[in-house]
Design a protein around this motif. Structure first.
Motif, PDB file in Angstrom:
ATOM      1  N   LEU A  37       5.838  -3.160  -3.223  1.00  0.00           N
ATOM      2  CA  LEU A  37       5.115  -2.070  -3.874  1.00  0.00           C
ATOM      3  C   LEU A  37       3.880  -2.647  -4.544  1.00  0.00           C
ATOM      4  N   ALA A  38       2.721  -2.119  -4.198  1.00  0.00           N
ATOM      5  CA  ALA A  38       1.467  -2.542  -4.833  1.00  0.00           C
ATOM      6  C   ALA A  38       0.905  -1.351  -5.598  1.00  0.00           C
ATOM      7  N   ILE A  39       0.585  -1.569  -6.867  1.00  0.00           N
ATOM      8  CA  ILE A  39       0.012  -0.531  -7.718  1.00  0.00           C
ATOM      9  C   ILE A  39      -1.337  -1.044  -8.190  1.00  0.00           C
ATOM     10  N   GLU A  40      -2.381  -0.362  -7.777  1.00  0.00           N
ATOM     11  CA  GLU A  40      -3.733  -0.808  -8.098  1.00  0.00           C
ATOM     12  C   GLU A  40      -4.438   0.210  -8.975  1.00  0.00           C
ATOM     13  N   ALA A  41      -5.002  -0.273 -10.083  1.00  0.00           N
ATOM     14  CA  ALA A  41      -5.836   0.571 -10.938  1.00  0.00           C
ATOM     15  C   ALA A  41      -7.248   0.533 -10.360  1.00  0.00           C
ATOM     16  N   LEU A  42      -7.700   1.677  -9.843  1.00  0.00           N
ATOM     17  CA  LEU A  42      -9.003   1.719  -9.191  1.00  0.00           C
ATOM     18  C   LEU A  42     -10.149   1.837 -10.184  1.00  0.00           C
ATOM     19  N   ARG A  43      -9.877   2.382 -11.348  1.00  0.00           N
ATOM     20  CA  ARG A  43     -10.904   2.501 -12.396  1.00  0.00           C
ATOM     21  C   ARG A  43     -10.330   1.972 -13.716  1.00  0.00           C
ATOM     22  N   PRO A  44     -10.024   0.688 -13.775  1.00  0.00           N
ATOM     23  CA  PRO A  44      -9.345   0.171 -14.972  1.00  0.00           C
ATOM     24  C   PRO A  44     -10.188   0.204 -16.236  1.00  0.00           C
ATOM     25  N   HIS A  50      -7.469   5.590 -12.284  1.00  0.00           N
ATOM     26  CA  HIS A  50      -7.009   6.210 -11.050  1.00  0.00           C
ATOM     27  C   HIS A  50      -6.199   5.142 -10.317  1.00  0.00           C
ATOM     28  N   TYR A  51      -5.047   5.504  -9.763  1.00  0.00           N
ATOM     29  CA  TYR A  51      -4.150   4.513  -9.168  1.00  0.00           C
ATOM     30  C   TYR A  51      -3.985   4.726  -7.665  1.00  0.00           C
ATOM     31  N   ASP A  52      -3.879   3.628  -6.955  1.00  0.00           N
ATOM     32  CA  ASP A  52      -3.565   3.618  -5.529  1.00  0.00           C
ATOM     33  C   ASP A  52      -2.239   2.882  -5.397  1.00  0.00           C
ATOM     34  N   VAL A  53      -1.235   3.561  -4.861  1.00  0.00           N
ATOM     35  CA  VAL A  53       0.096   2.979  -4.706  1.00  0.00           C
ATOM     36  C   VAL A  53       0.377   2.819  -3.214  1.00  0.00           C
ATOM     37  N   ARG A  54       0.782   1.610  -2.844  1.00  0.00           N
ATOM     38  CA  ARG A  54       1.119   1.299  -1.459  1.00  0.00           C
ATOM     39  C   ARG A  54       2.550   0.762  -1.409  1.00  0.00           C
ATOM     40  N   LEU A  55       3.321   1.300  -0.508  1.00  0.00           N
ATOM     41  CA  LEU A  55       4.704   0.874  -0.334  1.00  0.00           C
ATOM     42  C   LEU A  55       4.878   0.396   1.102  1.00  0.00           C
ATOM     43  N   ASP A  56       5.381  -0.799   1.249  1.00  0.00           N
ATOM     44  CA  ASP A  56       5.662  -1.363   2.561  1.00  0.00           C
ATOM     45  C   ASP A  56       7.148  -1.658   2.648  1.00  0.00           C
ATOM     46  N   LEU A  57       7.757  -1.230   3.744  1.00  0.00           N
ATOM     47  CA  LEU A  57       9.174  -1.472   3.969  1.00  0.00           C
ATOM     48  C   LEU A  57       9.341  -2.631   4.934  1.00  0.00           C
ATOM     49  N   ILE A  58      10.342  -3.440   4.692  1.00  0.00           N
ATOM     50  CA  ILE A  58      10.682  -4.555   5.570  1.00  0.00           C
ATOM     51  C   ILE A  58      12.055  -4.243   6.174  1.00  0.00           C
ATOM     52  N   THR A  59      12.126  -4.265   7.491  1.00  0.00           N
ATOM     53  CA  THR A  59      13.374  -3.954   8.170  1.00  0.00           C
ATOM     54  C   THR A  59      14.270  -5.194   8.227  1.00  0.00           C
ATOM     55  N   PRO A  60      15.552  -5.000   8.539  1.00  0.00           N
ATOM     56  CA  PRO A  60      16.435  -6.158   8.699  1.00  0.00           C
ATOM     57  C   PRO A  60      15.968  -7.126   9.788  1.00  0.00           C
ATOM     58  N   ALA A  61      15.199  -6.614  10.769  1.00  0.00           N
ATOM     59  CA  ALA A  61      14.654  -7.474  11.827  1.00  0.00           C
ATOM     60  C   ALA A  61      13.328  -8.102  11.405  1.00  0.00           C
ATOM     61  N   HIS A  62      12.992  -7.992  10.121  1.00  0.00           N
ATOM     62  CA  HIS A  62      11.776  -8.546   9.529  1.00  0.00           C
ATOM     63  C   HIS A  62      10.507  -7.881  10.057  1.00  0.00           C
ATOM     64  N   GLU A  63      10.622  -6.624  10.472  1.00  0.00           N
ATOM     65  CA  GLU A  63       9.448  -5.853  10.874  1.00  0.00           C
ATOM     66  C   GLU A  63       8.848  -5.208   9.634  1.00  0.00           C
ATOM     67  N   PHE A  64       7.577  -5.034   9.663  1.00  0.00           N
ATOM     68  CA  PHE A  64       6.803  -4.514   8.541  1.00  0.00           C
ATOM     69  C   PHE A  64       6.450  -3.062   8.837  1.00  0.00           C
ATOM     70  N   ARG A  65       6.833  -2.134   7.947  1.00  0.00           N
ATOM     71  CA  ARG A  65       6.533  -0.718   8.126  1.00  0.00           C
ATOM     72  C   ARG A  65       5.764  -0.242   6.894  1.00  0.00           C
ATOM     73  N   SER A  66       4.494   0.024   7.093  1.00  0.00           N
ATOM     74  CA  SER A  66       3.640   0.442   5.987  1.00  0.00           C
ATOM     75  C   SER A  66       3.724   1.955   5.799  1.00  0.00           C
ATOM     76  N   ILE A  67       3.876   2.374   4.557  1.00  0.00           N
ATOM     77  CA  ILE A  67       3.896   3.790   4.196  1.00  0.00           C
ATOM     78  C   ILE A  67       2.489   4.154   3.722  1.00  0.00           C
ATOM     79  N   ASN A  74      -1.908   9.501 -12.263  1.00  0.00           N
ATOM     80  CA  ASN A  74      -0.644   9.137 -12.891  1.00  0.00           C
ATOM     81  C   ASN A  74       0.076   8.163 -11.959  1.00  0.00           C
ATOM     82  N   ALA A  75       0.232   6.932 -12.397  1.00  0.00           N
ATOM     83  CA  ALA A  75       0.849   5.905 -11.545  1.00  0.00           C
ATOM     84  C   ALA A  75       2.304   6.234 -11.228  1.00  0.00           C
ATOM     85  N   GLU A  76       3.043   6.763 -12.189  1.00  0.00           N
ATOM     86  CA  GLU A  76       4.447   7.097 -11.943  1.00  0.00           C
ATOM     87  C   GLU A  76       4.577   8.180 -10.877  1.00  0.00           C
TER      88      GLU A  76
END
Length: 100
Positions: A37-44, A50-67, A74-76
């Motif tokens: 999970l990456a949480i970036e403050a775009l206007r700190p 303003h926040y940009d949130v990126r979530l990347d999932l890693i599978t059991p086969a070590h594959e990368f799935r970007s959301i 509001n970051a939450e």
């Protein structure tokens, strides 16, 4: 889960929110082994960042799935949105697995 904060120091309430949201994905353990999970403050430097949130999932086969990115004042809420999208994607993956 690994959490990275960009443009600000982070906060305990954001880590707590991410932990709560991660529990929602526990039922998809066959499809997710880890996530980043990456949480970036775009206007700190402003009073209302303003926040940009990126979530990347890693599978059991070590594959990368970007959301998709979730952006908001509001970051939450952006964290919840990212996990909503992840849950939808994982539900689709689980449905496809059941049909095969």
């Amino acid at each position: 889960m690994q959490i990275v904060y960009l443009g600000f120091a982070g906060a305990a309430q954001l880590e707590a929110e991410a932990g709560v949201q991660l529990v929602r994905l526990a039922r998809f353990g066959a499809f997710v082994s880890n996530c980043h999970l990456a949480i970036e403050a775009l206007r700190p430097d402003r009073a209302s960042p303003h926040y940009d949130v990126r979530l990347d999932l890693i599978t059991p086969a070590h594959e990368f799935r970007s959301i998709a990115h979730c952006v908001g004042d509001n970051a939450e809420a952006a964290i919840r949105d990212a996990f909503d999208l992840a849950e939808q994607e994982l539900e689709a993956i689980a449905a496809r697995a059941r049909n095969h």
